[in-house]
Design an enzyme around this catalytic site. Structure first.
Site, PDB file in Angstrom:
ATOM      1  N   HIS A 215      13.301 -65.510   6.897  1.00  0.00           N
ATOM      2  CA  HIS A 215      13.879 -64.920   8.103  1.00  0.00           C
ATOM      3  C   HIS A 215      13.723 -63.409   8.155  1.00  0.00           C
ATOM      4  CE1 HIS A 215      15.380 -68.888   8.808  1.00  0.00           C
ATOM      5  NE2 HIS A 215      15.936 -68.512   9.935  1.00  0.00           N
ATOM      6  N   SER A 219       8.215 -66.583  10.504  1.00  0.00           N
ATOM      7  CA  SER A 219       7.090 -67.400  10.081  1.00  0.00           C
ATOM      8  C   SER A 219       5.791 -66.640  10.257  1.00  0.00           C
ATOM      9  CB  SER A 219       7.021 -68.674  10.929  1.00  0.00           C
ATOM     10  OG  SER A 219       8.101 -69.512  10.640  1.00  0.00           O
ATOM     11  N   LYS A 243      10.246 -79.716  18.167  1.00  0.00           N
ATOM     12  CA  LYS A 243       8.949 -79.998  17.539  1.00  0.00           C
ATOM     13  C   LYS A 243       9.143 -80.501  16.100  1.00  0.00           C
ATOM     14  CE  LYS A 243       4.401 -78.064  16.754  1.00  0.00           C
ATOM     15  NZ  LYS A 243       3.465 -76.979  17.051  1.00  0.00           N
ATOM     16  N   ASP A 244      10.098 -79.897  15.393  1.00  0.00           N
ATOM     17  CA  ASP A 244      10.391 -80.372  14.034  1.00  0.00           C
ATOM     18  C   ASP A 244      10.919 -81.803  14.059  1.00  0.00           C
ATOM     19  OD1 ASP A 244       9.498 -78.199  12.643  1.00  0.00           O
ATOM     20  OD2 ASP A 244      11.446 -77.258  12.404  1.00  0.00           O
ATOM     21  N   GLU A 287       2.800 -89.769 -12.913  1.00  0.00           N
ATOM     22  CA  GLU A 287       2.824 -90.052 -11.482  1.00  0.00           C
ATOM     23  C   GLU A 287       1.692 -89.293 -10.803  1.00  0.00           C
ATOM     24  OE1 GLU A 287       4.660 -92.741 -10.901  1.00  0.00           O
ATOM     25  OE2 GLU A 287       6.151 -91.866  -9.579  1.00  0.00           O
TER      26      GLU A 287
END
Lengths: 427, 195
Positions: A215, A219, A243-244, A287
């Site tokens: 923040h 972004s 959108k998320d 894994e």
């Protein structure tokens, strides 16, 4: 974008006056958080990682209520969860596959940062906190995999904890301290369980700092140029919240497909055989999300000076992650986005291919020809960071950058045709 | 004004050792106190954390289980048995004549971790060692008749391909040292105590 948090609700007003939590949220993920208007779907994976963590913690807490951390009961308690506990099979399959999906979205998130140069100034600490998160995730996943006390749980734990014995002088003592005994045994299982429960909360703490740092400058974006004013941004809410949420819907479709139709596809069948300290499985593999590092570990088969092959392998394996910490200083190119870096753009994909190649090698036995392929892949992995990126920083000639996000996105034309193919799409 | 300024300065000097009024003597004394307090704090923290760290080391009951007795009388020539000691497998092999000769004939210069066969056994026919690969802790194959024994006729670790000879010495592969010999003693002719 009006002023601060506004409401006529007297209760909310009363709370807000005493604890400004609503305006805090509004500034964090609301209308008061200006976000570049040109974020693509590659910017969805941070929120997806958050969703995966929430799913893992929710299922993990209820699994903990049924699980017994004792070598005599652990395996059976997991089988009981699968057969007798109401929806136990579902909760465990969600937790199991949730781990894999967490790594899938985080790896995409990391690679997005590498492609678009998100780690560059002034976001170096944001990136480094991300690497801390990745390391914490790996430790958590590793310890969680031990808990079902299957053959691969046990031998994976034994091999990985034995890595520390490569440390000169104190290595053996450290391993005995990690085990709480002379082999992976009940004390080991107990402490792994305690730490597996603790570490997600440490992870949450690291994520708070990650988002805090995010923040500070907001972004990054596909063009890699900073926002220059309100014309370049849109409020996070409702544009990116919706959108998320859309991205989460798509993610959950894939996730549900794995949980319901192929829940064991990413696991190893032999982990449904209870741990036996006297019999090593013929083929130990970690894994899938650890396979590239495992390939790097095994690629060193020769001593160098006084350093044993084992120690060098361990150093390279940890180094393959730790090198990400200094990535912002290895890549000195002033241009962030690979959209404007014609050579980096291609070598990025070569790097991705190299990681996949290493993963494939890691899944195969440590013998020729896999061994040689793994050695070549390891050399290239480090060369990408230590030779290619520093050289590209000075040798590559980037394409001209657009003047601003809004010019590039809204008006079309100019220097960034690729980014402006669909004007208004993100506005 | 100058007088007031100096008075204030002297008053502040009582808490601020950087004031010249107190000179070098006060500075070093304050620095010493800082170091002393900080040092004591650090020592105290280490002392407080140590029990937490040490609690993760093997507990008394784990240490108490650290010896095992094994009856060797049923083991015949060329036979191997595996027993558990401190949670780890111990390989016990009654070696055949050719195996012993092979182990003794090896040129020490050919060994990554040079050690004579005689140094690894108390009685040549009984090879007793930890069945834990010194690379990353897997259990090598070679105890059962059908197992792969590696290129040197001893043991072979399937995890990362370490080959051990008939004395349990590393010959090829990533393991840095020979298979470890646990402390043991013959309490009778065919009875040993490990640990």
């Amino acid at each position: 974008m009006s002023g601060g948090f506004q409401t006529n609700n007297p209760v909310l007003k009363w709370i807000e006056y005493r604890l400004p939590v609503f305006s805090f949220v509004d500034h964090a993920v609301g209308s008061q958080y200006p976000t570049p208007k040109n974020l693509s779907y590659w910017w969805n994976f941070g929120s997806l990682a958050g969703l995966a963590l929430v799913i893992l913690m929710a299922t993990g807490i209820v699994l903990a209520m049924q699980y017994t951390a004792h070598v005599d009961y652990a395996f059976d308690s997991v089988e009981r969860i699968m057969r007798d506990v109401n929806y136990g099979w579902l909760i465990r399959y969600i937790h199991m596959n949730g781990g894999s999906f967490f790594f899938i979205v985080v790896y995409i998130h990391v690679l997005r940062g590498m492609y678009y140069g998100s780690y560059k100034a002034p976001r170096e600490l944001l990136w480094m906190l991300g690497v801390v998160i990745l390391l914490l995730m790996m430790a958590t996943a590793f310890m969680g995999y031990v808990l079902p006390w299957g053959q691969m749980s046990f031998w994976g734990a034994k091999v990985i904890t034995n890595l520390f014995s490569a440390i000169p002088l104190v290595g053996e003592d450290i391993v005995i301290w990690l085990w709480g005994g002379f082999s992976v045994d009940n004390p080991t299982l107990n402490r792994f369980y305690a730490l597996h429960y603790l570490m997600p909360f440490v992870l949450v703490g690291a994520i708070v700092f990650h988002i805090w740092a995010l923040h500070q400058f907001g972004s990054s974006n596909p063009l890699g140029i900073e926002t220059k004013g309100p014309q370049d941004t849109i409020p996070f809410h409702p544009y990116y919240t919706v959108k998320d949420l859309y991205g989460m819907g798509v993610f959950l479709i894939f996730f549900a497909a794995a949980v319901f139709f192929m829940p064991n596809a990413m696991g190893e069948a032999i982990n449904y055989v209870e741990a036996n300290p006297l019999v090593t499985p013929a083929h130990i593999v970690p894994e899938w999300y650890f396979l590239p590092y495992y390939a790097i570990l095994r690629s060193v088969t020769f001593d160098i000076w006084f350093l044993s092959a084992k120690l060098i392998g361990v150093i390279l394996m940890f180094g393959s992650i730790l090198i990400l910490f200094i990535l912002p200083w290895l890549d000195r190119s002033p241009v962030r986005s690979s959209k404007f870096r014609p050579i980096h753009k291609q070598l990025f994909w070569v790097f991705v291919a190299d990681c996949i190649l290493l993963g494939w090698v890691g899944a195969n036995p440590a013998e020729p020809p896999y061994l040689y392929i793994g050695q070549a892949g390891t050399v290239y992995y480090f060369a990408h960071f230590l030779i290619i990126l520093p050289l590209l920083s000075v040798m590559e000639r980037p394409r001209p950058l657009p003047n601003s996000i809004s010019e590039s996105v809204l008006k079309g034309g100019g220097t960034a045709m690729g980014a402006t193919a669909k004007p208004m799409e993100k506005a | 004004m100058a007088a007031i300024g100096r008075t204030l300065g002297e008053l502040k000097g009582m808490t601020d050792t950087a004031r010249p009024a107190h000179g070098a003597e006060g500075e070093t004394r304050r620095d010493f106190l800082y170091l002393l307090a900080g040092g004591m704090g650090a020592v105290g923290t280490v002392a407080a954390v140590w029990p937490l760290v040490d609690s993760m080391n093997p507990a008394a009951d784990v240490l108490a289980l650290a010896s095992t007795e094994v009856d060797l009388s049923p083991v015949e020539d060329g036979m191997s048995i595996t027993v558990t000691w401190r949670g780890n497998p111990v390989f016990i092999r009654k070696r055949t004549g050719p195996e012993i000769e092979e182990a003794q004939a090896v040129n020490l210069a050919d060994l990554p971790d040079p050690e004579t066969d005689a140094a690894r056994v108390q009685k040549p026919e009984w090879l007793i060692m930890l069945g834990v690969c010194t690379h990353l802790g897997c259990v090598p194959k070679g105890q059962k008749p059908g197992d792969p024994k590696g290129e040197f006729g001893g043991w072979f670790c399937p995890c990362h391909g370490s080959h051990y000879d008939t004395s349990g010495r590393i010959r090829k592969g990533p393991a840095p040292t020979n298979l470890e010999i646990p402390p043991y003693e013959f309490i009778e002719d065919t009875m040993i105590r490990i640990g």
